[in-house]
Design an enzyme around this catalytic site. Sequence first.
Site, mmCIF file in Angstrom:
data_model
loop_
_atom_site.group_PDB
_atom_site.id
_atom_site.type_symbol
_atom_site.label_atom_id
_atom_site.label_comp_id
_atom_site.label_asym_id
_atom_site.label_seq_id
_atom_site.Cartn_x
_atom_site.Cartn_y
_atom_site.Cartn_z
ATOM 1 N N TYR A 140 0.844 -1.197 0.000
ATOM 2 C CA TYR A 140 0.000 0.000 0.000
ATOM 3 C C TYR A 140 0.874 1.240 0.000
ATOM 4 C CZ TYR A 140 -4.985 -0.460 -0.011
ATOM 5 O OH TYR A 140 -6.268 -0.636 -0.432
ATOM 6 N N GLU B 145 -0.551 4.706 -0.680
ATOM 7 C CA GLU B 145 -1.408 5.878 -0.946
ATOM 8 C C GLU B 145 -0.609 7.153 -0.789
ATOM 9 O OE1 GLU B 145 -4.986 5.791 1.385
ATOM 10 O OE2 GLU B 145 -5.748 4.042 0.317
ATOM 11 N N ASP C 115 -4.956 12.352 -26.453
ATOM 12 C CA ASP C 115 -5.011 10.985 -25.953
ATOM 13 C C ASP C 115 -4.263 10.095 -26.949
ATOM 14 O OD1 ASP C 115 -5.635 8.386 -25.345
ATOM 15 O OD2 ASP C 115 -7.780 8.730 -25.046
ATOM 16 N N THR D 272 -2.416 4.954 -22.670
ATOM 17 C CA THR D 272 -2.317 3.630 -22.078
ATOM 18 C C THR D 272 -0.850 3.227 -22.206
ATOM 19 O OG1 THR D 272 -2.682 2.534 -24.176
ATOM 20 C CG2 THR D 272 -4.632 2.943 -22.822
ATOM 21 N N LYS E 52 -0.511 -0.722 -25.275
ATOM 22 C CA LYS E 52 -0.769 -0.869 -26.711
ATOM 23 C C LYS E 52 0.580 -0.781 -27.439
ATOM 24 C CE LYS E 52 -5.504 0.703 -26.055
ATOM 25 N NZ LYS E 52 -6.528 1.757 -26.321
ATOM 26 N N ARG F 157 -0.621 -3.422 -18.563
ATOM 27 C CA ARG F 157 -1.958 -2.851 -18.784
ATOM 28 C C ARG F 157 -2.162 -1.717 -17.794
ATOM 29 N NH1 ARG F 157 -6.049 -4.121 -21.726
ATOM 30 N NH2 ARG F 157 -4.576 -5.506 -22.708
HETATM 31 C C1 LIG Z 1 -7.562 2.115 -25.564
HETATM 32 C C2 LIG Z 1 -7.910 3.553 -25.451
HETATM 33 C C3 LIG Z 1 -8.187 4.155 -24.219
HETATM 34 C C4 LIG Z 1 -8.455 3.441 -22.919
HETATM 35 O O1 LIG Z 1 -7.831 2.397 -22.562
HETATM 36 P P1 LIG Z 1 -8.246 1.428 -21.367
HETATM 37 O O2 LIG Z 1 -6.936 1.136 -20.756
HETATM 38 O O3 LIG Z 1 -8.906 0.292 -22.041
HETATM 39 O O4 LIG Z 1 -9.158 2.153 -20.449
HETATM 40 C C5 LIG Z 1 -8.367 5.524 -24.168
HETATM 41 N N1 LIG Z 1 -8.290 6.263 -25.272
HETATM 42 C C6 LIG Z 1 -8.063 5.732 -26.474
HETATM 43 C C7 LIG Z 1 -7.978 6.621 -27.654
HETATM 44 C C8 LIG Z 1 -7.868 4.358 -26.613
HETATM 45 O O5 LIG Z 1 -7.675 3.825 -27.809
#
Ligand SMILES: *Cc1c(COP(=O)(O)O)cnc(C)c1O
Length: 415
Positions: free
Chosen positions: A51, A53, A197, A223, A226, A232
């Site tokens: 933990y 926090e 994003d 993220t 990817k 993750r």
């Molecule tokens: C995959 C994705 C997310 C969110 O990803 P999670 O980890 O699944 O919540 C946010 N924005 C875009 C553009 C994405 O492709």
Amino acid sequence: MTNLSHTDPEAFGILQAERNRQHTTLELIASENHASAAVLEATGSVMTDKYAEGYPQRRYYQGCHESDQAEQLAIDRAKALFGAEHANVQPHCGTSANIAVYMAALDPGDTIMGMDLSHGGHLSHGLKLNYSGIYYNAVFYTLSKDTEMLDMDAVRDLALKSRPKMIIAGASAYPRTIDFEAFGKIAAEVGAYLLCDIAHIAGLVAGGVHPSPVPHADFVTTTTHKTLRGPRSGIIMCKNKWAKKVDSAVFPGLQGGPFMHQIIAKAVALAEASRPEFADYAGQVVANAKALADALMEKGWRLVTGGTDNHMMLVDLRSRDENLNGHVASGALAAARLVANKNVIPFDPRPPMQTSGVRFGTPALTTRGAKEPEMKIIGQWIDQILTNYEDKTLIARIGDEVLKMCEAFPVPNQK
Ligand SMILES: *Cc1c(COP(=O)(O)O)cnc(C)c1O
């Protein structure tokens, strides 16, 4: 996994089956990748127990010296890799990273402006059923009907008309380069904050094959699992003046204890992404996407926008068969060990569970070491399957060929 195999054969069996599935299929889902063995080791580590926090040097628990070091390492590496002023590495995923940014900068009811979900946007950019669409007033820009690309004049017009407090640039199913600088100019003109994003393209940005949004954006979210090829999870980057608000939005605003095992794994992935080999990887991801796109177009399949600049492409199935939909197509491909997802395409008349498109991406294949010659072969397999999607014998025969390629290009985290 000797412990797990003894204490919980049921869970162990599931893990073995998943390992086997990854080994014996080719992953074409554009949002997936194979993390390194080092990342997996860090993820499955003793940090799970802790933990912590708070933030480094400001914790609510004792025993956080190592957690402080781990989190600071991830922060420093994220800032260095992307050239950001501030980084928060605690968000559990990309969606929670976006929600934290909204919480830091907006009041409920404020207008946000993102890309329409049915044109490639993400559900966390204002979908009615998502937190972002429930608590904020979302308006959406769409793609040009002619080019299926972003039309920055249309984005500007909508921004002038709807006066959003925040503009969101970024997509989950858009095969072209995004002009973050143009978004920055529009945001400045209408007095909106800009959130970029880069969940899908973070690895391409890190590898220098997609322009970085960092100089143009108030906030950058991503993220880490990817194209960035980490655990993750999620990261927020921002200008220093937003640091405090972002940090308090994540904790205590939205989360309790940070996932320290994920955070140390993020640090590991960020170090991997800063090496020259990773730039080579990112370049190969893009080269492979072009090769696969070319192979499909040669067979007469129309790609949305007519091609790709990045790691993904969207195939318009109607271009060769008016009756073929994404659900049937992705099912036939999966039967031949080629894993992809159905996807709506811009101005798609079919519903999301059916769709007129399939989406293909090359990040995972490239991690396995596949290059242009393999893309050409995979393109031919896809063409044969989609042309004969009811021919079970042919699909099984291609499946055997796919298995041979899987064996020639093993998933590197399990060699
Ligand atoms: C995959 C994705 C997310 C969110 O990803 P999670 O980890 O699944 O919540 C946010 N924005 C875009 C553009 C994405 O492709």
